[in-house]
Design a protein around this motif. Structure first.
Motif, short mmCIF file in Angstrom:
data_model
loop_
_atom_site.label_atom_id
_atom_site.label_comp_id
_atom_site.label_asym_id
_atom_site.label_seq_id
_atom_site.Cartn_x
_atom_site.Cartn_y
_atom_site.Cartn_z
N GLU A 98 0.83 -1.20 0.00
CA GLU A 98 0.00 0.00 0.00
C GLU A 98 0.87 1.26 0.00
N HIS A 99 1.95 1.23 0.79
CA HIS A 99 2.90 2.35 0.77
C HIS A 99 3.49 2.52 -0.64
N ARG A 100 3.84 1.39 -1.25
CA ARG A 100 4.42 1.45 -2.60
C ARG A 100 3.43 2.04 -3.59
N ARG A 101 2.14 1.67 -3.46
CA ARG A 101 1.15 2.20 -4.38
C ARG A 101 0.98 3.71 -4.22
N SER A 102 1.02 4.18 -2.98
CA SER A 102 0.91 5.63 -2.74
C SER A 102 2.10 6.37 -3.33
N LEU A 103 3.28 5.82 -3.14
CA LEU A 103 4.49 6.43 -3.69
C LEU A 103 4.46 6.42 -5.22
N THR A 104 4.01 5.30 -5.78
CA THR A 104 3.98 5.18 -7.24
C THR A 104 2.99 6.16 -7.85
N GLU A 105 1.84 6.30 -7.21
CA GLU A 105 0.82 7.23 -7.72
C GLU A 105 1.36 8.66 -7.72
N LEU A 106 2.02 9.07 -6.64
CA LEU A 106 2.59 10.41 -6.58
C LEU A 106 3.71 10.58 -7.59
N TYR A 107 4.54 9.55 -7.73
CA TYR A 107 5.64 9.61 -8.69
C TYR A 107 5.11 9.84 -10.10
N ARG A 108 4.10 9.09 -10.49
CA ARG A 108 3.58 9.20 -11.86
C ARG A 108 2.95 10.56 -12.12
N ARG A 109 2.32 11.13 -11.09
CA ARG A 109 1.76 12.47 -11.26
C ARG A 109 2.86 13.52 -11.45
N LYS A 110 3.98 13.30 -10.79
CA LYS A 110 5.05 14.29 -10.83
C LYS A 110 6.02 14.08 -11.99
N PHE A 111 6.34 12.81 -12.27
CA PHE A 111 7.46 12.55 -13.18
C PHE A 111 7.12 11.63 -14.35
N GLY A 112 5.91 11.13 -14.45
CA GLY A 112 5.57 10.30 -15.59
C GLY A 112 5.59 8.81 -15.27
N GLU A 113 5.45 8.00 -16.31
CA GLU A 113 5.27 6.56 -16.15
C GLU A 113 6.56 5.80 -15.85
N PHE A 114 7.67 6.27 -16.45
CA PHE A 114 8.91 5.50 -16.29
C PHE A 114 9.49 5.70 -14.89
N ILE A 115 9.71 4.59 -14.18
CA ILE A 115 10.29 4.63 -12.84
C ILE A 115 11.62 3.88 -12.87
N PRO A 116 12.75 4.56 -12.74
CA PRO A 116 14.04 3.86 -12.74
C PRO A 116 14.17 2.95 -11.53
N LEU A 117 14.84 1.83 -11.71
CA LEU A 117 15.04 0.88 -10.61
C LEU A 117 16.28 1.32 -9.82
N ILE A 118 16.04 1.91 -8.66
CA ILE A 118 17.12 2.35 -7.77
C ILE A 118 16.95 1.60 -6.46
#
Length: 318
Positions: free
Chosen positions: A54-74
């Motif tokens: 659930e934490h990951r989903r919240s972070l992912t949703e905010l990330y996509r709103r701010k930076f787009g679909e591509f999420i680098p694996l860090i």
């Protein structure tokens, strides 16, 4: 490898997403191991895994709103300042207490991470989410409560002695253990090369002393400069550097000091005996503090030490 202080907000969010996923997988793995014998405890870990998702989903949703679909694996292993944990699946069968300890360490480290990340964030939405996640980690019931073992909150665990002791052993004592391993093994070759090349106990002692001090200074600087300890809670870099440097020097001096004895053959046999004691001690330390089976640790250390020892003899006898 990039420093935590150099990460952008985009990279911080990407790191948080991968970390939550890693932790969820670890909890799910614990649950799977306990499913047959301890189904109630397995359910607790499954609930914890879902909370991390659930934490990951919240972070992912905010990330996509701010930076787009591509999420680098860090991953945490890519960033300076994080403690390098051995993956749970490589350790072998863990009991409930070991799983609880690992989970408690994860919660405390995540709390530190989110607090530090929020302090660095300039975006109000990102900062708010990170602070909320920090509070979620801080206000969690401890894993001990969830498993019915004791009554302490995760916040209280930050101040509670046993949790601090475990973190101290994991994050502060470890540099000293690494230093001891490095000093005991790395100085074997120059010491015994000097011994068999010169046949002089005093000259051999001087070489051993120089190698030990040089290795100690090098390890101390490397550990002290590795991170500032703010994110990992590993302690002040000066203290960690001193621990690593001193233990490296001690590990090297152990088999150098016998060459203060004027009789060459006696000094050499005593030095060899000391080496065996050092290698046994290192194996036990790896077994005790690094989750390495004793026989495997003994074989790894013995083979490495023997190869370095043999290298010194062959070069010194050439």
């Amino acid at each position: 490898m990039k420093s935590f202080s150099d990460l952008t907000e985009q990279e911080l969010l990407a790191l948080a997403i991968s970390s939550e996923d890693d932790d969820a997988r670890a909890y799910a793995g614990f649950a799977n191991s306990l499913m047959d014998t301890y189904p109630a405890s397995a359910k607790v870990f499954m609930e914890m895994a879902e909370e991390e998702h659930e934490h990951r989903r919240s972070l992912t949703e905010l990330y996509r709103r701010k930076f787009g679909e591509f999420i680098p694996l860090i991953r945490r292993s890519d960033i300076e300042g994080f403690v390098r944990h051995k993956p749970a699946w490589t350790i072998g069968k863990m009991n409930i207490e070991e799983m609880r300890q690992r989970a408690e360490v994860i919660e405390l480290e995540n709390y530190r991470f989110y607090k530090q990340a929020a302090e660095r964030s300039q975006d109000e939405q990102v900062k708010k989410l990170l602070l909320n996640l920090a509070e979620a980690e801080k206000s969690h019931e401890s894993i001990a409560v969830k498993l019915g073992l004791t009554h302490l909150t995760a916040d209280a665990k930050l101040e509670e002695g046993e949790a601090k002791r475990r973190l101290f052993l994991l994050q502060v004592i470890q540099p000293g253990l690494v230093g001891l391993m490095d000093g005991s093994v790395s100085t074997l070759a120059p010491l015994f090369a000097a011994a068999f090349a010169t046949g002089s106990t005093w000259e051999t002692f001087l070489v051993g002393l120089a190698a030990s001090l040089g290795a100690g200074i090098s390890m101390g600087l490397a550990e002290g400069l590795s991170d500032d300890g703010k994110l990992t809670g590993r302690g002040h870099p000066l203290i960690r550097g001193l621990a690593a440097g001193i233990m490296t020097t001690v590990g090297g001096l152990g088999h150098a000091l016998p060459y203060l004895i004027p009789h060459f053959q006696l000094a050499t046999w005593i030095a060899i005996a000391v080496v065996f004691c050092e290698l046994w001690a290192i194996s036990w330390i790896r077994y005790k503090y690094m989750d390495t089976p004793f026989l495997r640790a003994s074989m790894q250390v013995a083979v490495g030490g023997f190869l370095v020892f043999l290298t010194g003899i062959l070069i010194g006898s050439a």
